[in-house]
Scaffold this active site. Structure first.
Site, PDB file in Angstrom:
ATOM      1  N   ASP A 282      42.242  63.499   5.726  1.00 31.96           N
ATOM      2  CA  ASP A 282      42.548  64.733   5.010  1.00 31.96           C
ATOM      3  C   ASP A 282      44.046  64.817   4.749  1.00 31.96           C
ATOM      4  O   ASP A 282      44.698  63.788   4.540  1.00 31.96           O
ATOM      5  CB  ASP A 282      42.051  65.922   5.837  1.00 31.96           C
ATOM      6  CG  ASP A 282      41.534  67.049   4.976  1.00 31.96           C
ATOM      7  OD1 ASP A 282      42.366  67.754   4.385  1.00 31.96           O
ATOM      8  OD2 ASP A 282      40.307  67.239   4.885  1.00 31.96           O
TER       9      ASP A 282
ATOM     10  N   PRO B 172      48.086  75.577  18.726  1.00 34.50           N
ATOM     11  CA  PRO B 172      47.725  75.649  20.147  1.00 34.50           C
ATOM     12  C   PRO B 172      46.254  75.372  20.424  1.00 34.50           C
ATOM     13  O   PRO B 172      45.918  74.847  21.491  1.00 34.50           O
ATOM     14  CB  PRO B 172      48.112  77.082  20.546  1.00 34.50           C
ATOM     15  CG  PRO B 172      48.243  77.834  19.257  1.00 34.50           C
ATOM     16  CD  PRO B 172      48.688  76.843  18.241  1.00 34.50           C
TER      17      PRO B 172
ATOM     18  N   HIS C 107      44.859  72.186   4.864  1.00 38.63           N
ATOM     19  CA  HIS C 107      43.435  71.872   4.721  1.00 38.63           C
ATOM     20  C   HIS C 107      42.924  71.038   5.890  1.00 38.63           C
ATOM     21  O   HIS C 107      41.878  71.329   6.490  1.00 38.63           O
ATOM     22  CB  HIS C 107      43.222  71.135   3.399  1.00 38.63           C
ATOM     23  CG  HIS C 107      41.794  70.912   3.031  1.00 38.63           C
ATOM     24  ND1 HIS C 107      41.118  69.755   3.336  1.00 38.63           N
ATOM     25  CD2 HIS C 107      40.911  71.701   2.387  1.00 38.63           C
ATOM     26  CE1 HIS C 107      39.882  69.836   2.883  1.00 38.63           C
ATOM     27  NE2 HIS C 107      39.722  71.006   2.300  1.00 38.63           N
TER      28      HIS C 107
ATOM     29  N   ASN D 246      39.321  78.656  26.137  1.00 43.43           N
ATOM     30  CA  ASN D 246      40.731  78.714  26.513  1.00 43.43           C
ATOM     31  C   ASN D 246      41.340  80.084  26.259  1.00 43.43           C
ATOM     32  O   ASN D 246      42.547  80.260  26.333  1.00 43.43           O
ATOM     33  CB  ASN D 246      41.529  77.634  25.773  1.00 43.43           C
ATOM     34  CG  ASN D 246      41.469  77.793  24.266  1.00 43.43           C
ATOM     35  OD1 ASN D 246      40.655  78.549  23.742  1.00 43.43           O
ATOM     36  ND2 ASN D 246      42.325  77.089  23.544  1.00 43.43           N
TER      37      ASN D 246
ATOM     38  N   SER E   4      34.051  71.840   1.975  1.00 45.10           N
ATOM     39  CA  SER E   4      35.030  71.270   2.904  1.00 45.10           C
ATOM     40  C   SER E   4      34.900  71.883   4.285  1.00 45.10           C
ATOM     41  O   SER E   4      35.263  71.270   5.287  1.00 45.10           O
ATOM     42  CB  SER E   4      36.456  71.521   2.399  1.00 45.10           C
ATOM     43  OG  SER E   4      36.854  70.564   1.468  1.00 45.10           O
TER      44      SER E   4
END
Length: 504
Positions: A136, A144, A169, A183, A320
């Protein structure tokens, strides 16, 4: 001939393709030459005779990327087509991509529920040994939610080893596949433990060369990627891309590609190539979005909340966005069954898809895919690689002595946690009272906590020294229990859950 690749992206638009060494200039023409086996041995001398500038080589495909003055391109192509050492010669065209959607993050990950991903996570949350290639615009290493997820990649736009994202993208695609989960921030990727290999084949404008994509496919395959995500496309067939996709297939990598955003009855390339798993974009009602090309092998949710550049999050719409859903599920499949072949994983994804109009097989189902690959594991209380593993699962017992009282289940799991690394268990309950107790088995009176989540909302929580208990009234739905600790040392725990039977 023009070989535009466009990334299937937001807003029903078509996009991306890949570079392979520098930007295009109207004064020069790039030609990709595929040689016979004997011809490739003579290629250096032959190309020198032609006066060609060699700007790229794809050795496994016996193909070179040559640069000529545009005024010479027609005569050079005629010469190449007539030479018996040449299998094919094509102009290496380009296409420009549309901008990436940059809406504020919307916490509506309906995709996870639609594809039964939470149920699949009871079987596997992935393996760090499974690498998914993101071919890509690159990936932002400072995001993060992608921290610790990236392995070494390559940049075929600038021909260096820094595949950073200057568009956004690629970072969005990467987050759908394998953003860090449990997380406490951002979004959850489909394959929690899978790692990501960024291969930059598109520049800041989302454009690139077909030869660069082919180079990227071969490079990622040779460097151990099991799944290659191609959220990009072109309406034109390309012999070099065909050879690269076949190379990946024969060397153990599954190529997943976006179908395209042109509302066309046919899919773009490379999605249309043999052995490539093509993906259309479907909505919450299991209908294809109006912009999505139809005729793909499968569909997947085309709207996903995911990672943006920096510390941002975006709502990402398009084929996509749908393709990395399937790449994430494929990552889970290879994690659960490491010896599976691309053909077996592709077949499992296709044959378990929920039938919908506009695609060959249907909308993907993560749990059904894993169940098909490893039916013996798809039972309540089955150990999940890399997650808390059931120690025992007693048979359901009746809940109380009253006639008509709902049946109850008891689930006992063991696992390990440490600061920053939570453990997760997903259950499907009926309506009634849920009880959960977690006890530290090794670590004495270390602080331990347990949270009950419905989607992203906390229903109940408890914490304590060495043990914690919680009770909560639950509805008939899926819940997740998270076990965490502030201890920097790994702790072994036992979690016991008693809940109204909801069928899992």
């Amino acid at each position: 001939m023009s070989r535009a690749l466009g990334s299937a992206l937001a807003g029903g638009a078509l996009l991306l393709l890949l570079p392979g060494g520098g930007s295009a200039s109207p004064a020069v023409t790039r030609i990709v030459v595929g040689y016979t086996e004997r011809g490739y041995a003579c290629a250096p001398a032959f190309e020198q005779e032609l006066g060609a500038d060699v700007i790229g080589k794809i050795v496994p495909l016996r193909a070179d990327v040559l640069r000529f003055d545009s005024s010479e391109s027609a005569s050079v192509l005629s010469l190449l087509h007539a030479d018996p050492r040449v299998r094919y010669a094509e102009v290496d065209g380009i296409v420009r991509a549309l901008r990436v959607p940059n809406d504020e993050f919307l916490p509506t990950q309906w995709s996870v529920t639609k594809t039964h991903a939470e149920q699949a996570w009871d079987l596997s949350t992935g393996s760090s040994q499974v690498v998914v290639g993101i071919l890509d615009t690159g990936t932002d290493p400072g995001q993060p939610d992608l921290g610790g997820k990236l392995v070494a990649g390559y940049d075929y736009v600038n021909n260096d080893q820094d595949p950073s994202d200057d568009n956004g993208h690629g970072t969005a695609v990467a987050g759908i596949v394998a953003a860090n989960s449990d997380n406490g921030i951002g979004v959850a990727g489909y394959c929690w433990a899978c790692r990501l290999m960024p291969v930059k084949v598109l520049d800041a404008d989302g454009t690139g060369f077909a030869s660069g994509l082919a180079q990227g496919i071969v490079w990622a395959t040779d460097h151990g990627a099991r799944v290659l995500n191609l959220s990009l496309g072109t309406p034109v067939d390309d012999l070099t891309l065909t050879a690269a996709a076949q190379y990946a297939w024969l060397h153990g990598a599954l190529v997943v590609a976006a179908a395209g955003n042109e509302s066309s009855p046919t899919v773009d390339y490379p999605a249309a190539l043999p052995n490539v798993l093509s993906v259309a974009a479907s909505d919450q009602s299991d209908r294809l979005y109006a912009f999505s090309n139809s005729g793909a092998r499968v569909a997947a949710p085309g709207e996903n909340s995911t990672t943006g550049r920096g510390s941002t999050y975006v709502s990402f719409l398009g084929t996509s966005s749908a393709a990395p859903v399937v790449s994430g599920i494929a990552g889970l499949a290879f994690s659960l069954v490491p010896g599976a072949t691309p053909a077996q994983v592709k077949q499992a994804i296709e044959t378990t898809a929920v039938p919908i109009a506009g695609v060959v097989n249907g909308r993907v189902d993560a749990y059904a895919t894993l169940h098909t690959l490893a039916p013996a594991l798809a039972q309540p209380g089955t150990p999940a690689p890399g997650r808390a593993a059931p120690e025992s699962t007693p048979a359901p017992a009746t809940g109380g002595t009253r006639t008509g009282a709902p049946a109850r289940r008891t689930k006992v799991v063991t696992g390990r946690v440490r600061q920053g690394r939570n453990a997760s268990v997903v259950i499907a309950t009926g309506a009634g009272l849920l009880r959960a107790a977690v006890t530290v088995r090794q670590g004495g009176r270390a602080r331990i906590a347990i949270r009950l989540l419905a989607g992203r909302s906390a229903v109940a929580s408890a914490r304590g020294a060495g043990r914690a208990r919680l009770r909560a009234e639950v509805r008939a739905r899926r819940y997740r229990l998270l076990v965490s600790t502030t201890s920097r040392k790994p702790l072994t725990f036992t979690l016991t859950i008693s809940y109204p039977n909801g069928g899992a």
